[in-house]
Design a protein around this motif. Structure first.
Motif, PDB file in Angstrom:
ATOM      1  N   MET A 111      -5.484  52.689 -13.355  1.00 44.09           N
ATOM      2  CA  MET A 111      -4.156  51.466 -12.115  1.00 44.09           C
ATOM      3  C   MET A 111      -2.887  51.793 -13.204  1.00 44.09           C
ATOM      4  O   MET A 111      -3.479  51.303 -14.337  1.00 44.09           O
ATOM      5  N   SER A 112      -2.129  50.963 -13.131  1.00 44.83           N
ATOM      6  CA  SER A 112      -0.849  51.526 -13.125  1.00 44.83           C
ATOM      7  C   SER A 112      -0.828  50.411 -13.400  1.00 44.83           C
ATOM      8  O   SER A 112      -0.972  49.259 -13.148  1.00 44.83           O
ATOM      9  N   LEU A 113       0.547  49.749 -14.281  1.00 45.31           N
ATOM     10  CA  LEU A 113       0.259  48.434 -15.679  1.00 45.31           C
ATOM     11  C   LEU A 113       1.658  47.855 -15.238  1.00 45.31           C
ATOM     12  O   LEU A 113       1.545  46.663 -15.267  1.00 45.31           O
ATOM     13  N   TYR A 114       1.842  48.474 -13.850  1.00 42.27           N
ATOM     14  CA  TYR A 114       3.792  47.377 -12.829  1.00 42.27           C
ATOM     15  C   TYR A 114       2.759  46.923 -12.092  1.00 42.27           C
ATOM     16  O   TYR A 114       1.580  47.795 -11.345  1.00 42.27           O
ATOM     17  N   ASP A 115       3.355  45.907 -11.730  1.00 36.13           N
ATOM     18  CA  ASP A 115       2.821  45.505 -10.045  1.00 36.13           C
ATOM     19  C   ASP A 115       3.652  44.667 -10.232  1.00 36.13           C
ATOM     20  O   ASP A 115       4.109  43.414  -9.416  1.00 36.13           O
ATOM     21  N   GLU A 116       4.689  45.759  -9.218  1.00 30.29           N
ATOM     22  CA  GLU A 116       6.003  44.860  -8.801  1.00 30.29           C
ATOM     23  C   GLU A 116       5.759  44.071  -7.475  1.00 30.29           C
ATOM     24  O   GLU A 116       4.962  44.655  -6.437  1.00 30.29           O
ATOM     25  N   GLY A 117       6.130  43.184  -7.102  1.00 34.39           N
ATOM     26  CA  GLY A 117       6.441  42.644  -5.291  1.00 34.39           C
ATOM     27  C   GLY A 117       4.750  41.504  -5.302  1.00 34.39           C
ATOM     28  O   GLY A 117       4.991  41.666  -4.324  1.00 34.39           O
ATOM     29  N   HIS A 118       4.054  42.373  -6.031  1.00 35.82           N
ATOM     30  CA  HIS A 118       2.998  41.354  -5.707  1.00 35.82           C
ATOM     31  C   HIS A 118       2.981  39.427  -6.175  1.00 35.82           C
ATOM     32  O   HIS A 118       1.806  39.009  -7.279  1.00 35.82           O
ATOM     33  N   THR A 119       3.371  38.810  -5.632  1.00 36.11           N
ATOM     34  CA  THR A 119       3.903  37.680  -6.021  1.00 36.11           C
ATOM     35  C   THR A 119       3.993  36.765  -4.872  1.00 36.11           C
ATOM     36  O   THR A 119       4.324  36.749  -3.328  1.00 36.11           O
ATOM     37  N   ILE A 120       3.866  35.355  -5.040  1.00 37.40           N
ATOM     38  CA  ILE A 120       3.947  34.605  -3.323  1.00 37.40           C
ATOM     39  C   ILE A 120       5.451  34.836  -2.951  1.00 37.40           C
ATOM     40  O   ILE A 120       6.065  35.036  -1.900  1.00 37.40           O
ATOM     41  N   ALA A 121       6.378  34.428  -3.829  1.00 33.41           N
ATOM     42  CA  ALA A 121       7.636  34.884  -3.274  1.00 33.41           C
ATOM     43  C   ALA A 121       7.938  35.810  -3.105  1.00 33.41           C
ATOM     44  O   ALA A 121       8.832  35.782  -1.651  1.00 33.41           O
ATOM     45  N   GLY A 156       8.988  36.011   1.520  1.00 34.55           N
ATOM     46  CA  GLY A 156       9.833  36.615   1.673  1.00 34.55           C
ATOM     47  C   GLY A 156      10.063  37.222   2.710  1.00 34.55           C
ATOM     48  O   GLY A 156      10.704  37.504   3.676  1.00 34.55           O
ATOM     49  N   VAL A 157       8.970  38.363   2.296  1.00 33.15           N
ATOM     50  CA  VAL A 157       8.963  39.570   3.476  1.00 33.15           C
ATOM     51  C   VAL A 157       9.014  38.671   4.481  1.00 33.15           C
ATOM     52  O   VAL A 157       9.358  39.490   5.976  1.00 33.15           O
ATOM     53  N   GLY A 158       7.349  38.216   4.658  1.00 32.01           N
ATOM     54  CA  GLY A 158       7.067  37.581   6.122  1.00 32.01           C
ATOM     55  C   GLY A 158       8.087  36.959   6.432  1.00 32.01           C
ATOM     56  O   GLY A 158       8.818  36.853   7.350  1.00 32.01           O
ATOM     57  N   ILE A 159       9.050  35.969   5.511  1.00 29.53           N
ATOM     58  CA  ILE A 159      10.773  35.060   6.300  1.00 29.53           C
ATOM     59  C   ILE A 159      11.164  36.705   6.984  1.00 29.53           C
ATOM     60  O   ILE A 159      12.191  36.060   8.822  1.00 29.53           O
ATOM     61  N   ALA A 160      11.221  37.751   6.123  1.00 31.79           N
ATOM     62  CA  ALA A 160      12.643  38.604   6.725  1.00 31.79           C
ATOM     63  C   ALA A 160      12.130  38.956   7.824  1.00 31.79           C
ATOM     64  O   ALA A 160      12.552  39.431   8.953  1.00 31.79           O
ATOM     65  N   VAL A 215      18.433  33.875  10.214  1.00 31.95           N
ATOM     66  CA  VAL A 215      16.809  33.383   9.676  1.00 31.95           C
ATOM     67  C   VAL A 215      16.097  34.581   8.248  1.00 31.95           C
ATOM     68  O   VAL A 215      16.138  34.035   7.344  1.00 31.95           O
ATOM     69  N   VAL A 216      16.917  36.163   8.881  1.00 32.61           N
ATOM     70  CA  VAL A 216      17.455  36.793   6.987  1.00 32.61           C
ATOM     71  C   VAL A 216      17.709  36.303   6.294  1.00 32.61           C
ATOM     72  O   VAL A 216      17.019  36.309   4.924  1.00 32.61           O
ATOM     73  N   ALA A 217      18.724  35.940   6.149  1.00 32.85           N
ATOM     74  CA  ALA A 217      19.475  35.183   5.393  1.00 32.85           C
ATOM     75  C   ALA A 217      18.576  33.754   4.667  1.00 32.85           C
ATOM     76  O   ALA A 217      18.552  33.809   3.260  1.00 32.85           O
ATOM     77  N   VAL A 218      17.843  32.932   5.354  1.00 30.68           N
ATOM     78  CA  VAL A 218      17.012  31.598   4.806  1.00 30.68           C
ATOM     79  C   VAL A 218      15.862  32.782   3.491  1.00 30.68           C
ATOM     80  O   VAL A 218      15.206  31.879   2.758  1.00 30.68           O
ATOM     81  N   SER A 219      15.544  33.606   4.361  1.00 34.77           N
ATOM     82  CA  SER A 219      14.268  34.414   3.043  1.00 34.77           C
ATOM     83  C   SER A 219      14.977  35.276   2.158  1.00 34.77           C
ATOM     84  O   SER A 219      14.088  35.020   1.358  1.00 34.77           O
ATOM     85  N   VAL A 220      16.538  35.241   2.206  1.00 30.52           N
ATOM     86  CA  VAL A 220      16.933  35.611   0.642  1.00 30.52           C
ATOM     87  C   VAL A 220      16.932  34.628  -0.431  1.00 30.52           C
ATOM     88  O   VAL A 220      16.223  34.699  -1.562  1.00 30.52           O
ATOM     89  N   THR A 270      13.138  33.185  -1.347  1.00 33.69           N
ATOM     90  CA  THR A 270      12.351  33.984  -1.900  1.00 33.69           C
ATOM     91  C   THR A 270      12.759  34.075  -3.080  1.00 33.69           C
ATOM     92  O   THR A 270      12.337  33.678  -4.359  1.00 33.69           O
ATOM     93  N   TRP A 271      14.522  33.628  -3.293  1.00 36.79           N
ATOM     94  CA  TRP A 271      15.432  33.063  -5.326  1.00 36.79           C
ATOM     95  C   TRP A 271      14.615  31.581  -5.053  1.00 36.79           C
ATOM     96  O   TRP A 271      13.908  31.973  -6.448  1.00 36.79           O
ATOM     97  N   ALA A 272      14.890  31.491  -4.492  1.00 38.31           N
ATOM     98  CA  ALA A 272      14.429  29.589  -4.929  1.00 38.31           C
ATOM     99  C   ALA A 272      13.038  29.825  -5.702  1.00 38.31           C
ATOM    100  O   ALA A 272      12.860  28.867  -6.789  1.00 38.31           O
ATOM    101  N   LEU A 273      11.585  30.457  -5.115  1.00 33.79           N
ATOM    102  CA  LEU A 273      10.381  30.532  -5.596  1.00 33.79           C
ATOM    103  C   LEU A 273       9.852  31.493  -6.600  1.00 33.79           C
ATOM    104  O   LEU A 273       9.698  30.919  -7.796  1.00 33.79           O
ATOM    105  N   HIS A 274      11.183  32.588  -7.051  1.00 35.81           N
ATOM    106  CA  HIS A 274      11.780  33.321  -7.838  1.00 35.81           C
ATOM    107  C   HIS A 274      11.780  32.608  -9.025  1.00 35.81           C
ATOM    108  O   HIS A 274      11.233  32.388 -10.726  1.00 35.81           O
ATOM    109  N   LEU A 275      12.965  31.579  -9.541  1.00 35.18           N
ATOM    110  CA  LEU A 275      13.477  30.498 -10.309  1.00 35.18           C
ATOM    111  C   LEU A 275      12.305  29.317 -10.469  1.00 35.18           C
ATOM    112  O   LEU A 275      12.207  29.135 -11.370  1.00 35.18           O
TER     113      LEU A 275
END
Length: 116
Positions: free
Chosen positions: A1-11, A15-19, A44-49, A52-57
């Motif tokens: 298994m890879s050490l990289y775990d990109e994008g598997h987050t709540i944020a 974001g993908v669901g809203i977009a 709605v796509v702009a809101v997804s951005v 996602t940013w707010a959840l990341h922060l």
């Protein structure tokens, strides 16, 4: 298994669901030739951005790159989110992140340079 775990987050998944919903609304607007519906979908796509940013922060998004195995879970908050992630554009836009120390350079008047 890879050490990289990109994008598997709540944020990321939120974001993908809203977009995806926004993209569907844009598609309906294109099929019905309705400019207001297309604009609503783009909003709605702009809101997804922003969501996602707010959840990341707030710690629900992870930085890019290798992370310890105990932080791979999707429901694990990032303990380093408040300090910012190095190389993260979202953190830098929010005024967070580790920046390289700046070196002060003294200005030399032009007369001193000409005399030398």
């Amino acid at each position: 298994m890879s050490l990289y775990d990109e994008g598997h987050t709540i944020a990321g998944w939120t974001g993908v669901g809203i977009a995806a919903v926004g993209s569907g609304v844009v598609g309906v607007g294109v099929c019905t030739a309705s400019l207001p519906v297309v604009c609503a979908g783009l909003a709605v796509v702009a809101v997804s951005v922003l969501v996602t940013w707010a959840l990341h922060l707030s710690g629900w998004g992870k930085p890019p790159g290798v992370r310890p195995r105990d932080q791979w879970g999707m429901r694990v908050r990032d303990p380093l989110a408040r300090a910012g992630h190095p190389g993260c554009v979202g953190c830098r836009l929010a005024g967070r992140g580790r920046r390289a120390p700046t070196v002060a350079v003294a200005a030399v008047p032009a007369r001193e340079v000409a005399d030398a």
